[in-house]
Design a protein around this motif. Structure first.
Motif, PDB file in Angstrom:
ATOM      1  N   TYR A  17     -29.346 -24.948   8.743  1.00 34.32           N
ATOM      2  CA  TYR A  17     -27.814 -24.700   8.581  1.00 34.32           C
ATOM      3  C   TYR A  17     -28.049 -23.897   6.986  1.00 34.32           C
ATOM      4  O   TYR A  17     -28.293 -24.203   6.088  1.00 34.32           O
ATOM      5  CB  TYR A  17     -27.077 -25.937   8.018  1.00 34.32           C
ATOM      6  N   PRO A  18     -27.797 -22.586   7.360  1.00 33.35           N
ATOM      7  CA  PRO A  18     -27.874 -21.743   6.178  1.00 33.35           C
ATOM      8  C   PRO A  18     -26.625 -21.902   5.053  1.00 33.35           C
ATOM      9  O   PRO A  18     -26.792 -21.317   4.171  1.00 33.35           O
ATOM     10  CB  PRO A  18     -28.013 -20.323   6.608  1.00 33.35           C
ATOM     11  N   THR A  19     -25.890 -22.304   5.382  1.00 30.95           N
ATOM     12  CA  THR A  19     -24.543 -22.592   4.542  1.00 30.95           C
ATOM     13  C   THR A  19     -24.127 -24.316   4.885  1.00 30.95           C
ATOM     14  O   THR A  19     -24.344 -24.859   5.643  1.00 30.95           O
ATOM     15  CB  THR A  19     -23.291 -22.093   5.026  1.00 30.95           C
ATOM     16  N   LYS A  20     -23.447 -24.537   3.879  1.00 32.22           N
ATOM     17  CA  LYS A  20     -23.083 -25.869   3.591  1.00 32.22           C
ATOM     18  C   LYS A  20     -22.046 -26.742   4.706  1.00 32.22           C
ATOM     19  O   LYS A  20     -21.857 -27.626   4.952  1.00 32.22           O
ATOM     20  CB  LYS A  20     -22.458 -26.376   2.176  1.00 32.22           C
ATOM     21  N   ASP A  21     -21.030 -25.345   4.958  1.00 33.33           N
ATOM     22  CA  ASP A  21     -20.012 -25.753   5.982  1.00 33.33           C
ATOM     23  C   ASP A  21     -20.524 -26.154   7.300  1.00 33.33           C
ATOM     24  O   ASP A  21     -19.789 -26.686   8.492  1.00 33.33           O
ATOM     25  CB  ASP A  21     -18.961 -24.977   6.131  1.00 33.33           C
ATOM     26  N   CYS A  48     -42.492 -23.089  12.266  1.00 38.21           N
ATOM     27  CA  CYS A  48     -41.745 -23.786  11.390  1.00 38.21           C
ATOM     28  C   CYS A  48     -40.974 -22.801  10.546  1.00 38.21           C
ATOM     29  O   CYS A  48     -40.789 -21.575  10.808  1.00 38.21           O
ATOM     30  CB  CYS A  48     -42.676 -24.433  10.282  1.00 38.21           C
ATOM     31  N   MET A  49     -39.678 -23.571   9.926  1.00 41.72           N
ATOM     32  CA  MET A  49     -38.649 -22.710   9.606  1.00 41.72           C
ATOM     33  C   MET A  49     -38.033 -23.541   8.259  1.00 41.72           C
ATOM     34  O   MET A  49     -37.798 -24.921   8.181  1.00 41.72           O
ATOM     35  CB  MET A  49     -37.700 -22.341  10.387  1.00 41.72           C
ATOM     36  N   ALA A  50     -37.646 -22.923   6.920  1.00 39.27           N
ATOM     37  CA  ALA A  50     -36.618 -23.467   6.179  1.00 39.27           C
ATOM     38  C   ALA A  50     -35.661 -22.592   5.619  1.00 39.27           C
ATOM     39  O   ALA A  50     -36.152 -21.108   5.631  1.00 39.27           O
ATOM     40  CB  ALA A  50     -37.780 -23.716   4.954  1.00 39.27           C
ATOM     41  N   CYS A  51     -34.772 -23.099   5.177  1.00 36.63           N
ATOM     42  CA  CYS A  51     -33.538 -21.948   4.643  1.00 36.63           C
ATOM     43  C   CYS A  51     -33.039 -22.855   3.529  1.00 36.63           C
ATOM     44  O   CYS A  51     -32.335 -23.889   3.757  1.00 36.63           O
ATOM     45  CB  CYS A  51     -32.512 -22.137   5.786  1.00 36.63           C
ATOM     46  N   GLU A  52     -33.087 -22.358   2.415  1.00 39.19           N
ATOM     47  CA  GLU A  52     -32.482 -22.730   0.846  1.00 39.19           C
ATOM     48  C   GLU A  52     -32.264 -21.816   0.127  1.00 39.19           C
ATOM     49  O   GLU A  52     -32.965 -20.630   0.089  1.00 39.19           O
ATOM     50  CB  GLU A  52     -33.596 -23.612   0.250  1.00 39.19           C
ATOM     51  N   HIS A  53     -31.222 -21.739  -0.585  1.00 35.43           N
ATOM     52  CA  HIS A  53     -30.806 -20.894  -1.778  1.00 35.43           C
ATOM     53  C   HIS A  53     -30.562 -19.501  -1.466  1.00 35.43           C
ATOM     54  O   HIS A  53     -30.867 -18.626  -1.953  1.00 35.43           O
ATOM     55  CB  HIS A  53     -31.683 -21.018  -2.823  1.00 35.43           C
TER      56      HIS A  53
END
Length: 78
Positions: A8-12, A47-52
């Motif tokens: 999820y790239p955004t918190k919503d 693999c994948m990561a999404c932060e900041h």
């Protein structure tokens, strides 16, 4: 592992990032649209990561792509 290929790239949580073959797809559940932050990669991400505001995907042979989601900037390490 599926948990490493959904983010999820955004918190919503209205947008979902996932991998499909050699593309990363961004699904907007509110608008029901699909876009491709990373398309036609030379490898299939495992693999994948999404932060900041950054998206990073990696492959089986040390391939890495890092992209800033709010711009066209990206880094490819093969």
């Amino acid at each position: 592992q599926l948990r490493d290929l959904l983010a999820y790239p955004t918190k919503d949580k209205r947008e979902i990032l996932t991998v499909y073959q050699n593309n990363v797809c961004l699904y907007n559940t509110l608008r029901k649209t699909v876009s491709h932050p990373l398309k036609d990669l030379s490898f299939s991400p495992t693999c994948m990561a999404c932060e900041h505001g950054f998206l990073a995907v990696g492959g089986q042979r040390s391939q890495v792509v890092v992209r800033q989601l709010n711009s066209n900037w990206y880094l490819l390490v093969v």
